[in-house]
Design an enzyme around this catalytic site. Structure first.
Site, PDB file in Angstrom:
ATOM      1  N   HIS A 133       6.932  28.608  53.571  1.00 29.87           N
ATOM      2  CA  HIS A 133       8.093  28.939  52.867  1.00 29.87           C
ATOM      3  C   HIS A 133       8.583  28.080  51.685  1.00 29.87           C
ATOM      4  O   HIS A 133       8.963  26.985  52.016  1.00 29.87           O
ATOM      5  CB  HIS A 133       9.240  29.520  53.716  1.00 29.87           C
ATOM      6  N   ASP A 146       3.932  31.435  54.549  1.00 33.51           N
ATOM      7  CA  ASP A 146       5.200  31.893  54.335  1.00 33.51           C
ATOM      8  C   ASP A 146       5.936  32.476  55.471  1.00 33.51           C
ATOM      9  O   ASP A 146       5.317  32.960  56.197  1.00 33.51           O
ATOM     10  CB  ASP A 146       5.171  33.004  53.257  1.00 33.51           C
ATOM     11  N   SER A 170      12.637  31.753  47.575  1.00 31.91           N
ATOM     12  CA  SER A 170      13.387  32.746  48.595  1.00 31.91           C
ATOM     13  C   SER A 170      14.530  33.455  47.880  1.00 31.91           C
ATOM     14  O   SER A 170      14.081  34.348  47.263  1.00 31.91           O
ATOM     15  CB  SER A 170      13.752  31.797  49.799  1.00 31.91           C
TER      16      SER A 170
END
Length: 620
Positions: free
Chosen positions: A331, A302, A152
């Site tokens: 994610h 995601d 991320s």
């Protein structure tokens, strides 16, 4: 089934097999920490981890993996047994024992670092990354070669590092990371994602201001033995860390700043240089030297539209060894989101095993055979196997399915023109088990488990039953001829498989704010294979109430095998109360969709039968 890499024959050397050849040989030494002063005087805290043990050569120079985090490089802990680096431990314990140095940095305004955060992923951080790279190559343990990875924010920071043009940076592996903060994250389809704007501040303020009672709400940081950011070695009494935390009180708030960026690349009112491009990796893509190799990783579940970002990065970068890995993951690839996985939610695929092979090739100079592998690997849900491809999309097969009267989704266009009305409701939603919850750091393990029945409040169209198993791999693109009672509206489209027993299984989704319906050619540095739009104010145009116009947009990509006897369903809504702002506020629109005729609505689906028989649908 699971996401094991031996399901299918996608690799010449599967990641698990490569990992068996590269066992952990060394111990992990205790971290050493210090401040590094940036060009403007801001001091950043960093940790260095080096290999240890009798086999470790103290004079050998090592390739370095640099990780930049806003989520604490390391906690100060009280008591025994607590993991001091929950955000870093997976990288520390994986790479350092295999011969890499690891440098972890609290970005400015975070952890024990000084300064303030002036936006989400500030351009100032990008400038910091180059100075950290300078510091790394000057150390006696550095081989002069740097890579970067992370999930991320950390993955996007790896992209920022690559765009600095620093000659030591040779490879990066952004994991579940944005390419475009506007379209991939905060405003997918041009609509504000409230999961981000309403929840982000609570998490980062709990970290940045050391609000321990509030931090316990987040599974990753809820150990009561955590006692704020770890001071650097020279800060024995913690006074410097305390002074840094005091500066953090002046950092930005996402809920206040996000509305400034309602249009892509439009500058904030207080700074003409600050806009959504300036804190997005794509903006600096032309600055990435061609010697930087990039492995982009994402998953079908995601958060927001991060998977689009990974694909766009793969298609746009010019590195000599550019790769794409797409799994059935959420994610961070913390969960295998497939409803047909084998029991445990934790993936069995080693993402870091594939990253290791990539770094061994490009940072450590090993001959790993990775250049003989296909550049794209993707997992098929319900088929539960891995496949390889030379590019994305993996095949060009498309089937046009027309929205037709009586809720039909037909390969044949309706003979007559008609209108399907739908009164939007802002109470329609997708629940609390969606791809968006992870953006608020919530630990979801069973994705869309409550999906069945949610489409009952939407406008739906379904195909005849499939006569054979049929693969859907790529971006489905919907084209709608739609009128709205208001000057604007949000259109949310979902794809589901309705099995022979009538149960609906979520496949994917897409959305668009009609204000942004105008398409545009993508710029040279932003290569995509689906409809592109600028989202700029200059291209925004209100609808004329009651006047139908044609709009086209892509759903999020997926690879999914529809079963014989199942039907493919398209569902349309005018809002998602659980994750997105209303469009238009307080005025749920009446939507009217044209069926049949010259302007009939349809969806192009990347469907491909798994046999030589091209008759996909049952004739009975």
């Amino acid at each position: 089934m699971s996401d094991r890499d031996d399901a299918g024959q996608a690799w010449l050397i599967p990641p698990s097999q490569y990992l068996n050849r590269r066992p952990a040989t060394f111990a992990v030494g205790a971290p050493t920490s210090s401040y590094v002063t940036m060009r403007d005087g801001v001091r950043l805290a960093l940790d260095v981890y080096l290999r240890a043990g009798p086999q470790a050569d103290p004079v050998q120079r090592l390739p370095t993996i640099a990780i930049f985090t806003p989520y604490y490089r390391r906690f100060k802990v009280t008591g025994q047994g607590a993991e001091p680096a929950p955000n870093i431990a997976i990288y520390r314990d994986f790479f350092v024992p295999r011969g890499y140095a690891l440098v972890t940095v609290d970005v400015r305004g975070c952890g024990a670092s000084f300064g303030t955060r002036d936006c989400f992923r500030s351009p100032r951080e990008r400038d910091d990354h180059r100075e950290i790279a300078d510091w790394i190559v000057a150390q006696p343990w550095s081989s002069g070669v740097i890579g970067s990875t992370g999930i991320s924010y950390l993955g996007a920071a790896a992209c920022f590092l690559a765009t600095t043009g620093h000659p030591a940076v040779k490879a990066i592996a952004p994991l579940c990371a944005v390419h475009d903060t506007y379209a991939d994250h905060v405003f997918p389809g041009g609509i504000k994602c409230t999961t981000v704007t309403e929840n982000y501040d609570a998490l980062v303020s709990a970290l940045d201001l050391d609000l321990r009672d509030k931090l316990t709400l987040y599974p990753y940081f809820n150990d009561k033995r955590y006692a704020g950011p770890a001071p650097v070695d020279a800060d024995a009494d913690g006074m410097l860390a305390a002074a840094a935390l005091e500066q953090h009180k002046d950092s930005f708030r996402m809920r206040d700043l996000a509305p400034e960026f309602a249009f892509r690349e439009e500058a904030a009112s207080h700074d003409p240089t600050l806009h959504s491009g300036a804190f997005s990796p794509y903006w600096y893509l032309t600055d990435v030297p061609r010697q930087v190799n990039v492995l982009s990783v994402s998953g079908w579940y995601d958060g927001s539209a991060f998977v689009n970002g990974s694909i766009a990065r793969f298609l746009s970068n010019l590195g000599p060894d550019n790769r794409l890995l797409l799994g059935p993951w959420d994610h961070g690839a913390r969960t295998n989101g497939s409803p047909w996985r084998d029991g445990a939610a934790q993936p069995e695929f080693s993402v870091l095993g594939e990253v290791l092979r990539f770094f061994d090739e490009h940072l450590a100079g090993m001959n790993t055979g990775i250049r003989d592998e296909a550049p794209v690997h993707f997992h098929n849900v319900r088929g539960e196997k891995w496949q390889a491809a030379t590019t994305w999309p993996p095949h060009d097969a498309l089937m046009r399915l027309h929205l037709a009267p009586e809720g039909q989704l037909s390969p044949q266009a309706p003979a007559d023109t008609s209108v399907a009305p739908y009164q939007a409701s802002f109470t329609t939603g997708t629940g609390a088990h969606s791809r968006f919850e992870r953006l608020g750091a919530l630990a979801i393990t069973d994705y869309y488990k409550d999906w069945h029945g949610r489409e009952d409040r939407m406008l739906t169209f379904a195909t005849p039953a499939f006569g054979q198993a049929t693969e859907l791999s790529g971006h489905a693109v919907v084209q709608l001829h739609v009128a709205t009672s208001e000057h604007d509206a949000g259109i949310f489209v979902y794809l589901s498989e309705v099995d022979a027993d009538g149960r609906s299984w979520y496949i994917t989704e897409g959305l668009l704010r009609l204000l942004h319906r105008a398409e545009a050619p993508p710029p040279p540095s932003y290569n995509v294979r689906w409809p592109y739009r600028s989202y700029r104010r200059a291209h925004a145009q209100l609808m004329r109430p009651g006047i139908a116009e044609t709009v086209r947009f892509a759903l999020l990509p997926v690879s999914w095998t529809l079963q014989a006897g199942s039907r493919l369903r398209v569902a349309i809504a005018g809002g998602d109360t659980d994750h997105f702002a209303q469009v238009t506020h307080g005025r749920p629109p009446l939507l009217e969709f044209t069926l049949g005729g010259e302007n009939g609505s349809f969806i192009d689906c990347p469907l491909r039968s798994q046999s030589r028989d091209d008759r996909i649908f049952s004739t009975s």
